[in-house]
Motif scaffolding. Structure first.
Motif, PDB file in Angstrom:
ATOM      1  N   MET A  10       0.849  -1.181   0.000  1.00  0.00           N
ATOM      2  CA  MET A  10       0.000   0.000   0.000  1.00  0.00           C
ATOM      3  C   MET A  10       0.895   1.245   0.000  1.00  0.00           C
ATOM      4  O   MET A  10       1.829   1.344   0.771  1.00  0.00           O
ATOM      5  N   ALA A  11       0.582   2.172  -0.892  1.00  0.00           N
ATOM      6  CA  ALA A  11       1.370   3.404  -0.998  1.00  0.00           C
ATOM      7  C   ALA A  11       1.241   4.229   0.276  1.00  0.00           C
ATOM      8  O   ALA A  11       0.165   4.317   0.873  1.00  0.00           O
ATOM      9  N   HIS A  46      13.651  13.415  -0.642  1.00  0.00           N
ATOM     10  CA  HIS A  46      12.600  12.597  -1.246  1.00  0.00           C
ATOM     11  C   HIS A  46      12.590  12.773  -2.770  1.00  0.00           C
ATOM     12  O   HIS A  46      12.616  11.789  -3.525  1.00  0.00           O
ATOM     13  N   ALA A  47      12.553  14.020  -3.215  1.00  0.00           N
ATOM     14  CA  ALA A  47      12.535  14.313  -4.651  1.00  0.00           C
ATOM     15  C   ALA A  47      13.826  13.836  -5.318  1.00  0.00           C
ATOM     16  O   ALA A  47      13.801  13.382  -6.473  1.00  0.00           O
ATOM     17  N   GLY A  48      14.930  13.923  -4.599  1.00  0.00           N
ATOM     18  CA  GLY A  48      16.213  13.472  -5.126  1.00  0.00           C
ATOM     19  C   GLY A  48      16.242  11.982  -5.436  1.00  0.00           C
ATOM     20  O   GLY A  48      17.050  11.524  -6.241  1.00  0.00           O
ATOM     21  N   LYS A  49      15.367  11.222  -4.805  1.00  0.00           N
ATOM     22  CA  LYS A  49      15.246   9.782  -5.064  1.00  0.00           C
ATOM     23  C   LYS A  49      14.255   9.519  -6.200  1.00  0.00           C
ATOM     24  O   LYS A  49      13.945   8.365  -6.496  1.00  0.00           O
ATOM     25  N   LYS A  89      -1.049   9.830   6.075  1.00  0.00           N
ATOM     26  CA  LYS A  89      -0.843  10.366   7.420  1.00  0.00           C
ATOM     27  C   LYS A  89      -0.663  11.876   7.320  1.00  0.00           C
ATOM     28  O   LYS A  89       0.092  12.369   6.480  1.00  0.00           O
ATOM     29  N   THR A  90      -1.367  12.602   8.192  1.00  0.00           N
ATOM     30  CA  THR A  90      -1.164  14.044   8.282  1.00  0.00           C
ATOM     31  C   THR A  90      -0.100  14.297   9.343  1.00  0.00           C
ATOM     32  O   THR A  90      -0.094  13.666  10.400  1.00  0.00           O
ATOM     33  N   ASP A 126       9.885   5.611   4.163  1.00  0.00           N
ATOM     34  CA  ASP A 126       8.865   4.748   3.562  1.00  0.00           C
ATOM     35  C   ASP A 126       7.851   5.513   2.715  1.00  0.00           C
ATOM     36  O   ASP A 126       6.917   4.935   2.180  1.00  0.00           O
ATOM     37  N   ALA A 127       8.043   6.811   2.563  1.00  0.00           N
ATOM     38  CA  ALA A 127       7.081   7.647   1.836  1.00  0.00           C
ATOM     39  C   ALA A 127       7.148   7.417   0.333  1.00  0.00           C
ATOM     40  O   ALA A 127       8.226   7.342  -0.250  1.00  0.00           O
ATOM     41  N   ASP A 128       5.971   7.327  -0.268  1.00  0.00           N
ATOM     42  CA  ASP A 128       5.862   7.289  -1.724  1.00  0.00           C
ATOM     43  C   ASP A 128       5.502   8.661  -2.274  1.00  0.00           C
ATOM     44  O   ASP A 128       5.798   8.971  -3.424  1.00  0.00           O
TER      45      ASP A 128
END
Length: 182
Positions: free
Chosen positions: A1-2, A92-95, A32-33, A63-65
Motif C-alpha cells: 500500500m502506498a 525525497h525528490a532526489g530519489k 498520514k497528516t 517509507d514515503a511514496d
C-alpha cells in the motif's frame, strides 16, 4: 500500500489539505497528516482545528511514496520556513519519488529548486515563486515526479491526479463516479 505524508502548518487551506486526504484514503492509500507546528492540533486558514496524525519530529519519511504540501497562507509560508521539512522534500525528490503541492504550496518546491525545467501550476500571483518552472495555469500539472495544483477549486481534480499515480485511471474513474464528480 502506498504511503503518503501530508504536512499541516498553521494557516493551511482547509479544502486543499483535507480533500486530497479524503480522496487518497478512499482510494486505499495509507495517508498520514503530519503537523510541523510542534502540536498535533493545527489551525487552518479559516480557524478550523484539525488534529494531525503525528508530529514531524516523530516521523521517518524513508517509507514515503508521496509527500504533499497544501496551500493557504500563512500555512505555505510556514512550511517554506521549516528547515527539517525542506531537507526531507529535497531528499525525497532526489530519489525520484513523488511530491505534490497545491495553491501557494508550489512556491516551497520552487524555492528548493525542485521545479527547474518542469511545468507547474499554482495560485495566480505565485508564478514568480516557481523558480525555473514553466507556469501552465492548468487546474493540475504532472511533470515527472512533481504534481502541482492551482487552488481551492481544483482540489478534487488535483486529488484524483494524485490517486491516478498509484491506482490508475480505471480506479480514478470509478471513484469520480461514486463521489458524483462530473
Amino acid at each position: 500500500m502506498a504511503k503518503v505524508y501530508e504536512f499541516l502548518a498553521n494557516g493551511f487551506e482547509d479544502i486543499e489539505a483535507l480533500g486530497p486526504v479524503d480522496v487518497l484514503r478512499r482510494g486505499g492509500l495509507d495517508v498520514k497528516t503530519v503537523s510541523i507546528s510542534g502540536d498535533l492540533m493545527v489551525a487552518s486558514a479559516h480557524d478550523v482545528q484539525v488534529k494531525a496524525d503525528m508530529l514531524f519530529e516523530d516521523v521517518n519519511f524513508d517509507d514515503a511514496d508521496l509527500l504533499l504540501i497544501p496551500g493557504g497562507m500563512p500555512g505555505a509560508k510556514n512550511i517554506d520556513e521549516h528547515e527539517g521539512l525542506r531537507r526531507a522534500l529535497v531528499a525525497h525528490a532526489g530519489k525520484g519519488k513523488l511530491v505534490g503541492a497545491i495553491c501557494a504550496g508550489p512556491m516551497v518546491l520552487g524555492h528548493l529548486g525542485l521545479l527547474r525545467g518542469k511545468k507547474a501550476t499554482c495560485y495566480p500571483g505565485f508564478e514568480g515563486e516557481l523558480d525555473g518552472a514553466e507556469y501552465t495555469a492548468a487546474p493540475f500539472t504532472i511533470d515527472g515526479n512533481v504534481i502541482t495544483g492551482k487552488g481551492p477549486g481544483a482540489t478534487l481534480a488535483y486529488a484524483y491526479a494524485l490517486l491516478g499515480q498509484f491506482k490508475g485511471e480505471r480506479v480514478v474513474e470509478e471513484m469520480k463516479k461514486g463521489m458524483m464528480y462530473y
